[in-house]
Motif scaffolding. Structure first.
Motif, PDB file in Angstrom:
ATOM      1  N   ARG A   7       0.847  -1.200   0.000  1.00 55.84           N
ATOM      2  CA  ARG A   7       0.000   0.000   0.000  1.00 55.84           C
ATOM      3  C   ARG A   7       0.877   1.244   0.000  1.00 55.84           C
ATOM      4  O   ARG A   7       1.875   1.322   0.706  1.00 55.84           O
ATOM      5  N   VAL A  40      -3.424   0.038  -3.195  1.00 57.01           N
ATOM      6  CA  VAL A  40      -2.781  -1.258  -2.986  1.00 57.01           C
ATOM      7  C   VAL A  40      -2.418  -1.802  -4.358  1.00 57.01           C
ATOM      8  O   VAL A  40      -3.235  -1.803  -5.277  1.00 57.01           O
ATOM      9  N   VAL A  61       0.627  -5.473   2.726  1.00 54.67           N
ATOM     10  CA  VAL A  61      -0.787  -5.732   2.945  1.00 54.67           C
ATOM     11  C   VAL A  61      -1.002  -7.235   2.797  1.00 54.67           C
ATOM     12  O   VAL A  61      -0.713  -7.789   1.733  1.00 54.67           O
TER      13      VAL A  61
END
Length: 66
Positions: A7, A40, A61
Motif C-alpha cells: 500500500r 494497494v 498488505v
C-alpha cells in the motif's frame, strides 16, 4: 512467481514509481498514471523488499502469494 501486495502510505500522496511503470498524471488522466494515495498494488517479491525498506512510503498488505 511470488508477489507481494503493498500500500502507498506516502505523506506526499501521489507517487511516481517507474520501477513498476507507474508514473505521470494521476490514474485515469493518461496511461497507467502514478500511484494514488492509499492504493494497494502487487509487485514481484524480488522488488517488494526494496519498496518496503521505504517505511514512510510503503507498507505490506496481507501475505505473500505464489
Amino acid at each position: 512467481m511470488a508477489t507481494v501486495k503493498i500500500r502507498n502510505i506516502s505523506p506526499l500522496g501521489h507517487l511516481d514509481l517507474p520501477l513498476i511503470r507507474r508514473e505521470g498524471d494521476p490514474l485515469g488522466q493518461e496511461g497507467a498514471g502514478c500511484l494514488e494515495p492509499g492504493e494497494v498494488f502487487e509487485v514481484p517479491a524480488e522488488i517488494a523488499g526494496a519498496l518496503l525498506a521505504q517505511v514512510d512510503n510503503f507498507e505490506a498488505v496481507g501475505k505473500e502469494s505464489k
